[in-house]
Design an enzyme around this catalytic site. Structure first.
Site, PDB file in Angstrom:
ATOM      1  N   LYS A  73       0.871  -1.183   0.000  1.00 24.00           N
ATOM      2  CA  LYS A  73       0.000   0.000   0.000  1.00 24.00           C
ATOM      3  C   LYS A  73       0.904   1.228   0.000  1.00 24.00           C
ATOM      4  O   LYS A  73       1.429   1.643   1.030  1.00 24.00           O
ATOM      5  CB  LYS A  73      -0.876  -0.020   1.258  1.00 24.00           C
ATOM      6  CG  LYS A  73      -2.236   0.617   1.090  1.00 24.00           C
ATOM      7  CD  LYS A  73      -2.202   2.106   0.791  1.00 24.00           C
ATOM      8  CE  LYS A  73      -2.011   2.975   1.995  1.00 24.00           C
ATOM      9  NZ  LYS A  73      -1.786   4.397   1.658  1.00 24.00           N
ATOM     10  N   GLU A 125       8.820   1.116  11.396  1.00 26.89           N
ATOM     11  CA  GLU A 125       9.911   2.056  11.086  1.00 26.89           C
ATOM     12  C   GLU A 125       9.300   3.447  11.156  1.00 26.89           C
ATOM     13  O   GLU A 125       8.576   3.856  10.237  1.00 26.89           O
ATOM     14  CB  GLU A 125      10.441   1.796   9.668  1.00 26.89           C
ATOM     15  CG  GLU A 125      11.042   0.420   9.454  1.00 26.89           C
ATOM     16  CD  GLU A 125      12.503   0.349   9.859  1.00 26.89           C
ATOM     17  OE1 GLU A 125      13.052   1.369  10.337  1.00 26.89           O
ATOM     18  OE2 GLU A 125      13.083  -0.730   9.731  1.00 26.89           O
ATOM     19  N   CYS A 149      13.178  10.354   7.450  1.00 29.80           N
ATOM     20  CA  CYS A 149      13.031   9.924   8.850  1.00 29.80           C
ATOM     21  C   CYS A 149      14.341  10.064   9.605  1.00 29.80           C
ATOM     22  O   CYS A 149      14.359  10.392  10.779  1.00 29.80           O
ATOM     23  CB  CYS A 149      12.560   8.478   8.883  1.00 29.80           C
ATOM     24  SG  CYS A 149      13.606   7.392   7.895  1.00 29.80           S
ATOM     25  N   GLU A 174       9.099  16.194  15.383  1.00 26.10           N
ATOM     26  CA  GLU A 174       9.602  15.938  14.040  1.00 26.10           C
ATOM     27  C   GLU A 174       8.910  16.896  13.062  1.00 26.10           C
ATOM     28  O   GLU A 174       7.691  16.809  12.866  1.00 26.10           O
ATOM     29  CB  GLU A 174       9.316  14.481  13.639  1.00 26.10           C
ATOM     30  CG  GLU A 174       9.963  14.101  12.327  1.00 26.10           C
ATOM     31  CD  GLU A 174       9.581  12.693  11.873  1.00 26.10           C
ATOM     32  OE1 GLU A 174       8.404  12.319  12.003  1.00 26.10           O
ATOM     33  OE2 GLU A 174      10.467  11.989  11.359  1.00 26.10           O
TER      34      GLU A 174
HETATM   35  P1  NAD Z   1       1.773   8.344   7.761  1.00 25.39           P
HETATM   36  O1  NAD Z   1       1.894   7.525   8.987  1.00 25.39           O
HETATM   37  O2  NAD Z   1       0.747   9.394   7.712  1.00 25.39           O
HETATM   38  O3  NAD Z   1       1.518   7.417   6.478  1.00 25.39           O
HETATM   39  C1  NAD Z   1       2.347   6.329   6.156  1.00 25.39           C
HETATM   40  C2  NAD Z   1       1.535   5.306   5.394  1.00 25.39           C
HETATM   41  O4  NAD Z   1       0.527   4.797   6.262  1.00 25.39           O
HETATM   42  C3  NAD Z   1       0.804   5.844   4.170  1.00 25.39           C
HETATM   43  O5  NAD Z   1       0.809   4.861   3.157  1.00 25.39           O
HETATM   44  C4  NAD Z   1      -0.609   6.050   4.689  1.00 25.39           C
HETATM   45  O6  NAD Z   1      -1.604   6.007   3.699  1.00 25.39           O
HETATM   46  C5  NAD Z   1      -0.747   4.874   5.626  1.00 25.39           C
HETATM   47  N1  NAD Z   1      -1.760   5.039   6.665  1.00 25.39           N
HETATM   48  C6  NAD Z   1      -2.281   6.180   7.166  1.00 25.39           C
HETATM   49  N2  NAD Z   1      -3.214   5.906   8.102  1.00 25.39           N
HETATM   50  C7  NAD Z   1      -3.279   4.558   8.196  1.00 25.39           C
HETATM   51  C8  NAD Z   1      -4.025   3.655   9.009  1.00 25.39           C
HETATM   52  N3  NAD Z   1      -4.906   4.091   9.905  1.00 25.39           N
HETATM   53  N4  NAD Z   1      -3.808   2.333   8.860  1.00 25.39           N
HETATM   54  C9  NAD Z   1      -2.897   1.871   7.983  1.00 25.39           C
HETATM   55  N5  NAD Z   1      -2.180   2.672   7.169  1.00 25.39           N
HETATM   56  C10 NAD Z   1      -2.357   4.004   7.290  1.00 25.39           C
HETATM   57  O7  NAD Z   1       3.229   8.920   7.546  1.00 25.39           O
HETATM   58  P2  NAD Z   1       3.689   9.938   6.410  1.00 25.39           P
HETATM   59  O8  NAD Z   1       3.306  11.301   6.841  1.00 25.39           O
HETATM   60  O9  NAD Z   1       3.254   9.438   5.088  1.00 25.39           O
HETATM   61  O10 NAD Z   1       5.262   9.752   6.479  1.00 25.39           O
HETATM   62  C11 NAD Z   1       6.059  10.512   7.282  1.00 25.39           C
HETATM   63  C12 NAD Z   1       6.487   9.747   8.508  1.00 25.39           C
HETATM   64  O11 NAD Z   1       7.139   8.537   8.128  1.00 25.39           O
HETATM   65  C13 NAD Z   1       7.497  10.498   9.317  1.00 25.39           C
HETATM   66  O12 NAD Z   1       7.192  10.408  10.692  1.00 25.39           O
HETATM   67  C14 NAD Z   1       8.796   9.778   9.003  1.00 25.39           C
HETATM   68  O13 NAD Z   1       9.776   9.927   9.992  1.00 25.39           O
HETATM   69  C15 NAD Z   1       8.355   8.388   8.839  1.00 25.39           C
HETATM   70  N6  NAD Z   1       9.319   7.593   8.049  1.00 25.39           N
HETATM   71  C16 NAD Z   1      10.053   6.630   8.686  1.00 25.39           C
HETATM   72  C17 NAD Z   1      11.019   5.900   7.994  1.00 25.39           C
HETATM   73  C18 NAD Z   1      11.847   4.844   8.692  1.00 25.39           C
HETATM   74  O14 NAD Z   1      12.442   4.014   8.011  1.00 25.39           O
HETATM   75  N7  NAD Z   1      11.938   4.835  10.011  1.00 25.39           N
HETATM   76  C19 NAD Z   1      11.206   6.141   6.637  1.00 25.39           C
HETATM   77  C20 NAD Z   1      10.446   7.114   6.016  1.00 25.39           C
HETATM   78  C21 NAD Z   1       9.490   7.839   6.734  1.00 25.39           C
END
Ligand code: NAD
Length: 482
Positions: free
Chosen positions: A178, A253, A287, A383
């Protein structure tokens, strides 16, 4: 496989077929450099997730039984196909995400490299034999989890697709991916390329859609055996909670607020460059960004002078022109980061450089550095996920490490010093999943990655991902002659 995609229309990839969503709905993805829509994408909901999980389940037994070297060869073929399409995929990524073209090219290569690396690993997933008394033979076997779900964020879409999916397939799992609603295009494309080179139907499915509509039913699906989630802390908690309802294996992650500690004995030029890469690469939407610069009082003034003059020379433009920094990914992220610029001004005063949005279409903000930051301020604790650096001063080694650890997060940490002993003391004492010495983002596809504290649990990358995507079975046989 029937291709039902035209230039600007993207479908789901389910069971090797490009198909519209069951409800025939689509959503638009926009070019962050202009705010204009670039594609209409099939909008998956629970019914589509069911279909994709069903296709994956049906493909599992054959894929699991496929000889590992054959799985490995297929993965290598996927890598080659991605490389063949590097320029097209990079341009698509840039248009969808906004990042500079050379960064998008590097992300596509990273994705290819993950398929290559894990293709090489596929036939080297060994168990152990455990010595007991002479009556027994005991050994362990690493078995795939089964149907796995990969939920991916928007900041590094192609890179993270490779990171999450390649180890899953190499170890005999099947996958339902997804991608983020902001950046779904390259996931669909890479999924199609994998199908074209012979990854069997149903082994890799891609279901674009929104978090609540597609992500949640996937994470909580009773037939999913493992969830790899990359994203924010609140969503990670939701995902883990619903996975646990089914006692499903999950790894998270999540985010970071990572410390970049700079000592006076550092090589100034290298440390400034490394600091800039750490916070301005991908417009700070990483991240593992080095968003807290913890700099020694004796070098701070000189370091900031050099940093500010280089930041002032940065070129900010649409990703397709390959500037130093592109726009933020979306209107929502633009709002979030500009709100934090106001918070930073209220907490720390005028930034020493940057601090404003650009007066043009698209979601552009200036690279920004706030000096005089106290580690209790919001801009030091939360963040921001944008090109905003918070500068905190220290005087002793103990204070630097204490500041580094005074955070809810623990994804990465970096140190710049020529003192080897000090670097390793920091590596020992800092609370983080990985430590960079004298180069931010050091390491590669081979090196394990993941967080401690609120940054998550579980590891991806390297051989650690093999453990994450397999379950250990122990076999103990009594071989007594009776
Ligand atoms: P997000 O949590 O809003 O979304 C991430 C994914 O989860 C998207 O595909 C989204 O559609 C999905 N999602 C949203 N709500 C959901 C739910 N209720 N159930 C299941 N899936 C759901 O995060 P974002 O804003 O897209 O990304 C930014 C965040 O990701 C930052 O906090 C960043 O630090 C983190 N990040 C972490 C890593 C790592 O490897 N640790 C890498 C990249 C980004």
């Amino acid at each position: 496989m029937t291709a039902t995609r035209d230039r600007d229309t993207y479908d789901l990839l389910v069971d090797g077929e490009s198909v519209p969503a069951a409800a025939a709905e689509r959503f638009e993805t926009v070019d962050p450099a202009t705010g204009e829509p670039i594609a209409a994408v099939a909008r998956a909901r629970a019914e589509d997730i069911d279909r994709a999980v069903g296709a994956a389940s049906a493909a599992l037994a054959d894929w699991r039984a496929t000889p590992p070297e054959e799985r490995g060869r297929l993965m290598a073929a996927v890598a080659e196909r991605i490389r063949d399409e590097q320029e097209r995929l990079a341009l698509l990524e840039t248009r969808d995400n906004g990042k500079p073209l050379s960064h998008a090219r590097a992300d596509v290569e990273t994705c290819a490299r993950y398929f290559e690396y894990y293709g090489g690993v596929a036939d080297k997933v060994h168990g152990d034999s455990i010595p007991l008394t002479d009556e027994y033979v005991d050994y362990t076997v690493r078995e795939p989890l089964g149907v796995t779900a990969q939920i991916i964020p928007w900041n590094l879409p192609t890179n993270l697709f490779g990171r999450s999916v390649a180890p899953a397939l190499a170890t005999g799992n099947v996958a339902v991916v997804k991608p983020a609603e902001q950046t779904p295009l390259t996931a669909v494309e890479v999924g199609r390329l994998a199908t074209e080179v012979g990854v069997p139907d149903g082994v890799l499915n891609v279901v674009p859609g929104f978090g609540a509509e597609a992500g949640a039913p996937l994470a909580g699906h009773a037939d999913v055996d493992g969830v790899s989630f990359t994203g924010s802390v609140p969503t990670g908690i939701e995902v883990a909670t619903s996975a646990v309802e089914n006692v499903t294996n999950v790894h998270l992650e999540l985010g970071g607020k990572s410390p970049n500690v700079v000592y006076p004995d550092t090589h100034l030029d290298t440390a400034v460059e490394s600091t800039m890469t750490g916070i301005f690469a991908n417009a700070g939407q990483v991240c593992s960004a080095g968003s807290r610069l913890i700099v020694h009082e004796d070098i701070k003034a000189e370091f900031l002078d050099e940093l500010v003059s280089r930041v002032e020379a940065m070129e900010i433009d649409a990703g397709e022109t390959d500037p130093d920094m592109g726009p933020l990914v979306s209107a929502e992220q633009f709002e979030k980061v500009t709100d934090y610029l106001a918070v930073g001004r209220a907490e720390a005063g005028e930034p020493v450089v940057g601090g404003s949005a650009l007066d043009r279409d698209g979601y552009f903000v200036e690279p920004t550095v706030f000096d005089g930051v106290d580690n209790d301020m919001r801009i030091a604790r939360e963040e921001i996920f944008g090109p905003v650096l918070s500068v905190i001063e220290f005087s002793t080694e103990a204070e630097a490490t204490e500041l580094a650890n005074d955070t809810d997060y623990g994804l990465v940490a970096g140190i710049h010093t020529q003192d080897v002993g000090r670097a390793h003391r920091f590596a020992r004492d800092v609370e983080a999943g990985q430590v960079y010495v004298n180069e931010w983002f050091a390491g590669g596809e081979e090196t394990p990655f993941g967080g401690v504290k609120k940054s998550g649990f579980g590891r991806e990358k390297g051989l650690a991902a093999v453990d994450a995507y397999t379950e250990l079975k122990n076999v103990c046989a009594n071989i007594s002659p009776n």
